[in-house]
Design a protein around this motif. Structure first.
Motif, PDB file in Angstrom:
ATOM      1  N   VAL A 347       0.762  -1.356  -0.179  1.00 34.21           N
ATOM      2  CA  VAL A 347      -0.167  -0.309  -0.214  1.00 34.21           C
ATOM      3  C   VAL A 347       0.570   1.517  -0.571  1.00 34.21           C
ATOM      4  O   VAL A 347       0.662   2.472  -0.701  1.00 34.21           O
ATOM      5  N   ASN A 348       1.633   1.639   1.078  1.00 33.35           N
ATOM      6  CA  ASN A 348       2.934   2.642   0.497  1.00 33.35           C
ATOM      7  C   ASN A 348       3.288   2.551  -0.453  1.00 33.35           C
ATOM      8  O   ASN A 348       3.696   3.861  -0.717  1.00 33.35           O
ATOM      9  N   LEU A 351       1.118   4.024  -2.787  1.00 34.45           N
ATOM     10  CA  LEU A 351       0.688   5.582  -2.630  1.00 34.45           C
ATOM     11  C   LEU A 351       1.793   6.633  -2.636  1.00 34.45           C
ATOM     12  O   LEU A 351       1.944   7.634  -3.329  1.00 34.45           O
ATOM     13  N   LYS A 354       1.846   7.583  -6.259  1.00 36.25           N
ATOM     14  CA  LYS A 354       1.314   9.191  -6.838  1.00 36.25           C
ATOM     15  C   LYS A 354       2.002   9.958  -6.079  1.00 36.25           C
ATOM     16  O   LYS A 354       2.552  10.831  -7.583  1.00 36.25           O
ATOM     17  N   ARG A 458      -5.294  -2.335  -3.373  1.00 31.39           N
ATOM     18  CA  ARG A 458      -4.273  -1.845  -3.376  1.00 31.39           C
ATOM     19  C   ARG A 458      -5.759  -0.824  -2.628  1.00 31.39           C
ATOM     20  O   ARG A 458      -6.731  -1.427  -2.248  1.00 31.39           O
ATOM     21  N   ALA A 459      -5.511  -0.262  -1.271  1.00 28.92           N
ATOM     22  CA  ALA A 459      -6.171   0.749  -0.260  1.00 28.92           C
ATOM     23  C   ALA A 459      -6.818   1.167  -1.223  1.00 28.92           C
ATOM     24  O   ALA A 459      -6.547   2.056  -2.052  1.00 28.92           O
ATOM     25  N   LYS A 461      -9.970   4.545  -1.131  1.00 28.07           N
ATOM     26  CA  LYS A 461      -9.961   6.048  -1.082  1.00 28.07           C
ATOM     27  C   LYS A 461     -10.346   6.487   0.575  1.00 28.07           C
ATOM     28  O   LYS A 461      -8.851   7.409   1.296  1.00 28.07           O
ATOM     29  N   LYS A 463      -9.033   4.664   3.184  1.00 33.35           N
ATOM     30  CA  LYS A 463      -7.450   3.699   3.285  1.00 33.35           C
ATOM     31  C   LYS A 463      -6.440   4.900   3.398  1.00 33.35           C
ATOM     32  O   LYS A 463      -5.949   5.365   3.816  1.00 33.35           O
ATOM     33  N   GLU A 464      -6.705   4.948   2.270  1.00 36.28           N
ATOM     34  CA  GLU A 464      -5.468   6.008   1.626  1.00 36.28           C
ATOM     35  C   GLU A 464      -5.542   7.828   2.799  1.00 36.28           C
ATOM     36  O   GLU A 464      -4.430   8.034   3.218  1.00 36.28           O
ATOM     37  N   SER A 468      -2.467   7.982   4.706  1.00 38.17           N
ATOM     38  CA  SER A 468      -2.080   9.528   4.862  1.00 38.17           C
ATOM     39  C   SER A 468      -1.776  10.190   5.986  1.00 38.17           C
ATOM     40  O   SER A 468      -1.166  11.121   6.456  1.00 38.17           O
ATOM     41  N   CYS A 503      -0.667  14.301  -1.806  1.00 41.76           N
ATOM     42  CA  CYS A 503      -0.503  12.818  -2.496  1.00 41.76           C
ATOM     43  C   CYS A 503       1.522  12.944  -1.463  1.00 41.76           C
ATOM     44  O   CYS A 503       1.081  13.603  -0.513  1.00 41.76           O
TER      45      CYS A 503
END
Length: 581
Positions: A347-348, A351, A354, A458-459, A461, A463-464, A468, A503
Motif C-alpha cells: 500500500v505504501n 501511495l 502517486k 490496493r487501498a 480512498k 484507507k488512503e 496519509s 500525495c
C-alpha cells in the motif's frame, strides 16, 4: 560286641550311645558328644555364627539337623542361611545398618559388616530376611550384597533429568524438521504430478482438436468442452479452499502434528526411542556419585536403564507435542505478521508512486523523478521482494530466512533453489528493481501476487486518507522533537509536499533541494523562502571546515528552524488560504 555294648550302655555301666545296627553300628562315647556340643556352642556364642563346614570337620554328618536339635531350644533362634547359622545379635546389627541406610537415603555393602566366611548367597539371604518385616519398595538389593534405599535409587535417576530434557528437545527439533521436509517434498511431488497431468491433458485436447473433423471442432458441446468446464470448476474449488484456509500457515499445521503423533504408529515411534546405554548410565553415576563400588554401579545402571528409557520416551513425546503446537502457533503468527507487513509495504509503495507521478507532470524535474523512483525501488520495493523470497524459502525449502538481512546474492541463491513455477515470476520481479521507473515493478508485482495467491490489494480512498493522515502526523511529531537542521528540513519538505500535492513522497536527503525547487511555484513565497534559507544554512554547515566558526548565530539558526517547523505544522486550510492570497 554289639550285644555286649548294648547291654552295658543300657545298664549305664558305659557312658555313650550306639548308632546303627549289628556290624554297621558305631559306639560314640558321651565325652565325645559333650565335647562336640561344647565346642559348637562356644564358637557360636563367641562369633555370632557358625559355619556348616565346621560341623562337618567335627564329624557331624547332618549339620542342619544337629543345629536345630541343639541350638534352637531357646527363645532366640539362629537364622539358618546357605553356609552358616547366624545368631540373633548379628542379625540385629545388620538390621540397624539397614535402618540407617533407609533413613539417610544411602546404600550399604553388607559384606563389610559380616565376617569373612559369609558368601554372597548368605549376604543376600540375610538381607532378604531383614527386609521381610518392611515394605518391599523401601529398599533394593544389588549384586546379592548391596542394599540401597528406594529414595537413593530415585535420586540416581534424577541425575539424568537435565540430560533427558536436552535430548528430548534435540529429538523434537530434528523430528519437526524432518516432518516439515517430508511434507514439503510430498507437496512438491504432488504439485509436479498435478502440473504434469494438466499439461498432459492440454496436449491431449490439443491433439484431439487438431485431428477432429471441422464440424466436431467447431461445436460448442462435446467431451472436450465439458472436460474444460470440469477442469475450471475444480480449479475454482481448489482456489476457494486455499482462500478459506487462510493462505500460508492455516490450521494445516495442527493437522500435520496430529497425523504425525496420533494413532498407534506415532506412539510406536516414541516407544522405540533409546535414551542412554547401560555403559553411559554407569559412567555418569560413577562420575557424579563418589564412593560407589564398580559392581554396584554396573547393576544399578542396568536397573535404571528401563525406567529411564520409559521416562525419556514420555518426555520426548511431551516436548514434541508442546513444540509442535507452539511451533504451529508461532508459525501462524509469524506468517500473519509477515503478510500484514507485506500488505502495508504494498500500500505504501502504491501511495508513494502517486507522489512520483505528481512530480512527473512537470517536465523540468525529470531527473528528480528518476531519483525518487530509484530510491523507492532500492528501499521499499526491495524490502517487499525480500519478504516474498523469505516466505517462499520457508514454504518450499524449509529454510528460515530473515528478510531484513537478505542480500541480493542471498536472494539469488534462494531463487535458484525454488521450483520453476515459482522461480520465474520472482526472477522477473527482481529484474524490475533495477528499472528506472516504478510502474513496471508494480505491474509485475500484481502478476506475481495473482500467481502466488498473495492477495495483495490496493487501498481504497478511505484507507488512503487514513494512511496519509497517519503518515503526516508521524512526520510532524518527529519534526516537533527534532533539533537537527538537516533532518528537520528533510521532514518539513516531505510534510509540505504532502500538504501541497495531496500525495505522499518517499525521498532521500539528496533530493531535498530538488523538492524545494519543485515546490517554489506551488507554495507561498514566504514559506519557500523559509525552506530555502534553512537549506542554505545546512549546505553552508556541511561545506564548511569543522573548526570554522558558524557564520550564522545560534539564535538566527533557531529562528529559521522554528519558521520551517511552523510552515510544516500549519494546517492545510491555513496553507491553502495563504496560497490563494
Amino acid at each position: 560286641v554289639y550285644t555286649v555294648l548294648q547291654e552295658l550302655t543300657a545298664e549305664g555301666r558305659v557312658m555313650g550311645s550306639i548308632q546303627g545296627r549289628l556290624d554297621k553300628a558305631q559306639f560314640i562315647p558321651e565325652i565325645f558328644t559333650r565335647t562336640q556340643h561344647n565346642t559348637i556352642t562356644s564358637s557360636f556364642n563367641q562369633n555370632g555364627f557358625i559355619e556348616f563346614d565346621t560341623l562337618t570337620r567335627l564329624e557331624i554328618p547332618d549339620a542342619s539337623k544337629f543345629l536345630q536339635r541343639n541350638l534352637m531350644s531357646g527363645t532366640e533362634k539362629p537364622l539358618m542361611l546357605t553356609t552358616v547359622a547366624v545368631a540373633p545379635s548379628l542379625v540385629g546389627q545388620v538390621e540397624a545398618a539397614i535402618e540407617d541406610a533407609i533413613s539417610t537415603n544411602t546404600w550399604i555393602d553388607v559384606a563389610t559388616l559380616l565376617p569373612t566366611p559369609f558368601t554372597t548367597a548368605d549376604c543376600q539371604g540375610l538381607l532378604e530376611h531383614c527386609l521381610k518385616k518392611r515394605r518391599r519398595d523401601v529398599a533394593h538389593i544389588f549384586c546379592e550384597q548391596y542394599l540401597a534405599s528406594d529414595q537413593f535409587v530415585q535420586n540416581c535417576g534424577q541425575l539424568f533429568k537435565d540430560t533427558m530434557q536436552i535430548e528430548a528437545e534435540k529429538y523434537a527439533a530434528s523430528k519437526l524438521t524432518a516432518d516439515a521436509a517430508s511434507r514439503s517434498m510430498a507437496a512438491a511431488i504432488v504439485g509436479e504430478t498435478a502440473s504434469g497431468l494438466r499439461q498432459d491433458r492440454r496436449d491431449e485436447r490439443r491433439r484431439k482438436a487438431q485431428t477432429a473433423p471441422k464440424s466436431a471442432a467447431g461445436g460448442s458441446g462435446g467431451a472436450n468442452s465439458r472436460e474444460v468446464k470440469m477442469q475450471k470448476s475444480k480449479d475454482k474449488k481448489a482456489t476457494g479452499s486455499r482462500k478459506r484456509g487462510g493462505g500460508r500457515g492455516g490450521d494445516d499445521d495442527m493437522d500435520d502434528v496430529s497425523s504425525s503423533t496420533g494413532g498407534s504408529g506415532g506412539d510406536m515411534e516414541f516407544k522405540q526411542l533409546e535414551f542412554l546405554t547401560v555403559e553411559r548410565i554407569g559412567k555418569t553415576l560413577g562420575e557424579k556419585i563418589d564412593g560407589l563400588d564398580e559392581e554396584l554401579v554396573t547393576e544399578l545402571a542396568e536397573y535404571l536403564h528401563r525406567p529411564l528409557t520409559r521416562s525419556y520416551q514420555e518426555v520426548a513425546r511431551s516436548v514434541f507435542l508442546t513444540s509442535s503446537s507452539s511451533t504451529g502457533a508461532s508459525r501462524r503468527q509469524h506468517n500473519t505478521d509477515t503478510m500484514n507487513r507485506l500488505h502495508s509495504l504494498w500500500v505504501n509503495i502504491t501511495l508513494f508512486e502517486k507522489g512520483i507521478l505528481a512530480v512527473e507532470e512537470d517536465d523540468e524535474f525529470a531527473d528528480l523523478v528518476r531519483k525518487l523512483a530509484s530510491h523507492l525501488l532500492k528501499t521499499l520495493c526491495t524490502e517487499l521482494v525480500n519478504i516474498v523470497c523469505s516466505l517462499l524459502a520457508e514454504e518450499h525449502l524449509m529454510l528460515p530466512t530473515d528478510p531484513d538481512q537478505l542480500t541480493p546474492e542471498g536472494r539469488a541463491s534462494i531463487l535458484s533453489k525454488l521450483p520453476n513455477s515459482v522461480r520465474q515470476p520472482l526472477v522477473e520481479l527482481s529484474k524490475n528493481l533495477n528499472h528506472k521507473s516504478v510502474q513496471p515493478f508494480i505491474e509485475e508485482m500484481d502478476s506475481v501476487s495473482d500467481h502466488l495467491n498473495l492477495q495483495l490489494k490496493r487501498a481504497n480512498k478511505k484507507k488512503e486518507l487514513q494512511i496519509s493522515h497517519q503518515h503526516r502526523e508521524t512526520l510532524q511529531e518527529q519534526l516537533r522533537e527534532c533539533s537537527d537542521n538537516a533532518l528537520a528540513l528533510h521532514l518539513a519538505v516531505m510534510v509540505v509536499f504532502q500538504n501541497t500535492m495531496h500525495c505522499l513522497v518517499h525521498a532521500p536527503g539528496g533530493c531535498v533541494p530538488s523538492l524545494i525547487a519543485f515546490l517554489q511555484k506551488r507554495i507561498p513565497a514566504d514559506d519557500h523562502f523559509s525552506l530555502l534559507t534553512l537549506q542554505q544554512l545546512v549546505q553552508r554547515k556541511l561545506m564548511a571546515p569543522q573548526d570554522e566558526v558558524a557564520p550564522v548565530s545560534e539564535e538566527d539558526q533557531k529562528q529559521c528552524l522554528d519558521e520551517v517547523k511552523a510552515v510544516a505544522t500549519r494546517k492545510k486550510s491555513q496553507a491553502t488560504a495563504t496560497t490563494a492570497t
